[in-house]
Design a protein around this motif. Structure first.
Motif, short mmCIF file in Angstrom:
data_model
loop_
_atom_site.label_atom_id
_atom_site.label_comp_id
_atom_site.label_asym_id
_atom_site.label_seq_id
_atom_site.Cartn_x
_atom_site.Cartn_y
_atom_site.Cartn_z
N GLY A 92 0.82 -1.20 0.00
CA GLY A 92 0.00 0.00 0.00
C GLY A 92 0.86 1.26 0.00
O GLY A 92 2.09 1.20 0.11
N GLN A 93 0.20 2.41 -0.10
CA GLN A 93 0.87 3.72 -0.07
C GLN A 93 1.95 3.86 -1.16
O GLN A 93 2.93 4.57 -0.99
N TRP A 94 1.76 3.18 -2.29
CA TRP A 94 2.74 3.23 -3.38
C TRP A 94 2.89 4.66 -3.91
O TRP A 94 4.01 5.16 -4.09
N ARG A 95 1.74 5.32 -4.16
CA ARG A 95 1.78 6.68 -4.70
C ARG A 95 2.42 7.65 -3.70
O ARG A 95 3.27 8.46 -4.05
N ALA A 96 2.04 7.54 -2.41
CA ALA A 96 2.59 8.44 -1.40
C ALA A 96 4.10 8.26 -1.26
O ALA A 96 4.83 9.24 -1.07
N ALA A 97 4.56 7.02 -1.36
CA ALA A 97 6.00 6.76 -1.22
C ALA A 97 6.79 7.45 -2.32
O ALA A 97 7.80 8.13 -2.05
N TRP A 98 6.34 7.30 -3.57
CA TRP A 98 7.11 7.86 -4.68
C TRP A 98 6.94 9.38 -4.78
O TRP A 98 7.89 10.10 -5.09
N VAL A 99 5.74 9.88 -4.52
CA VAL A 99 5.54 11.33 -4.54
C VAL A 99 6.35 11.98 -3.42
O VAL A 99 6.99 13.02 -3.61
N PHE A 113 9.08 10.84 -2.10
CA PHE A 113 10.49 10.78 -2.49
C PHE A 113 10.83 11.89 -3.47
O PHE A 113 11.86 12.56 -3.34
N ASP A 114 9.97 12.12 -4.45
CA ASP A 114 10.23 13.17 -5.44
C ASP A 114 10.15 14.56 -4.82
O ASP A 114 10.90 15.46 -5.22
N VAL A 115 9.27 14.76 -3.83
CA VAL A 115 9.22 16.04 -3.13
C VAL A 115 10.52 16.28 -2.38
O VAL A 115 11.09 17.38 -2.41
N ALA A 116 11.02 15.24 -1.71
CA ALA A 116 12.30 15.37 -1.00
C ALA A 116 13.43 15.66 -1.98
O ALA A 116 14.32 16.49 -1.69
N LEU A 117 13.40 15.03 -3.15
CA LEU A 117 14.42 15.26 -4.16
C LEU A 117 14.34 16.69 -4.68
O LEU A 117 15.38 17.36 -4.88
N LEU A 118 13.13 17.17 -4.89
CA LEU A 118 12.94 18.56 -5.34
C LEU A 118 13.52 19.55 -4.32
O LEU A 118 14.21 20.50 -4.70
N LEU A 119 13.23 19.31 -3.04
CA LEU A 119 13.75 20.21 -2.00
C LEU A 119 15.27 20.16 -1.94
O LEU A 119 15.92 21.19 -1.73
N CYS A 120 15.83 18.99 -2.13
CA CYS A 120 17.30 18.87 -2.13
C CYS A 120 17.90 19.67 -3.28
O CYS A 120 18.91 20.36 -3.10
N PHE A 121 17.29 19.60 -4.45
CA PHE A 121 17.78 20.38 -5.59
C PHE A 121 17.68 21.88 -5.30
O PHE A 121 18.62 22.64 -5.57
#
Length: 297
Positions: A35-42, A44-52
């Protein structure tokens, strides 16, 4: 001691991961519904965006805090590429994932890793002044040579009046002591240093007297320079500033202030790799000390 403990922890973790990885390889199923497949990847991408975003902000200001953030972003990109390819291998979009990993995510991760390494390498070489440095400072030729850099040997000789042989010898000695290097285009350039004051108690006999005399002369020159600047303060135009204040700090806060100043001056020492039109050499000083109860006359 701390370094030894850290190395022990790293080596122990590497050893323990071997049987754990073998165990997982033999027990994990090939397929698993979660479960929570969408939340996990979204997420992760939000964290990646903030890191950038934060990494770009820190990198533009050449803050050393960007080093761990850029490294973490590079690691996250590699993880993103790995899981995109592996988890999508049986789907119709697997070649899209492979292309993104090979041509986008991995190259960007490599660029970020090199950027972090460059920022880490931009730190000023830090050490205490030694007897060899004192000998260099006692010879006026080295002051003449370093003040003309960046330049080629023949240009330094022409401007200083020294012979080409003297200039070459001075530059070789300065290079051996880490103060200059030859640029790939042939010119010699200075290498800024973070030099700490030597402690006379670390030396004996004549060496202690020499270090003490060096420090006395250094501060006498600083006082003379400050007096000269005060007398000519109306002649500098926009090329001078002076700030002073008084504050109450703990020792830890004072060390933090000192570290931030060193980071700031390091950033500006590395701000530009080559001379620019309109630039001037500036003397920058930072002193912080407990004031006397009564200001001396």
């Amino acid at each position: 001691m701390i370094r030894r403990i850290l190395l022990t922890v790293l080596a122990g973790a590497a050893v323990l991961l071997v049987p754990w990885t073998v165990y997982l390889a033999h027990t994990l199923p090939d397929r698993y519904d979660t479960g929570q497949w969408r939340a996990a990847w979204v997420g992760f991408d939000v964290a990646l965006l903030l890191c950038f975003a934060v990494g770009a902000w820190l990198g533009m200001r050449r803050r050393r805090a960007a080093v761990p953030l850029l490294s973490a972003t590079a690691a996250m990109l590699c993880c993103d590429a790995w899981f995109d390819v592996m988890l999508g291998w049986t789907s119709s979009e697997r070649w899209t994932s492979v292309a993104l990993a090979v041509f986008v995510e991995i190259p960007v991760a490599v660029v970020l890793a090199f950027a972090a390494r460059r920022l880490l390498g931009d730190a000023l070489p830090k050490r205490s002044v030694n007897l060899r440095d004192i000998a260099l400072r006692e010879d006026p030729r080295y002051h003449l040579v370093t003040r003309e850099l960046p330049a080629a040997e023949e240009d330094v000789a022409r401007r200083t009046g020294l012979t080409r042989v003297e200039v070459a010898e001075c530059l070789k000695t300065l290079q051996d002591n880490g103060f200059v290097r030859r640029h790939r285009k042939g010119n010699w350039i200075s290498i800024p240093h973070d030099l700490r004051e030597p402690k006379p108690d670390d030396y004996d006999g004549a060496d202690r007297e020499r270090v003490t005399a060096f420090l006395d002369a250094k501060y006498a020159n600083e006082v003379a320079l400050l007096s000269w600047a005060a007398e000519h303060r109306d002649e500098f135009g926009p090329w001078a500033t002076a700030q002073r204040t008084s504050t109450r700090l703990t020792e830890a806060e004072f060390r933090e202030l000192d570290a931030e100043y060193r980071e700031l001056i390091t950033r500006y020492c590395h701000r530009r790799r080559r001379p620019a039109e309109g630039e001037k050499e500036l003397s920058v000083r930072f002193y912080a000390f407990p004031p006397p109860e009564a200001v001396p006359a």
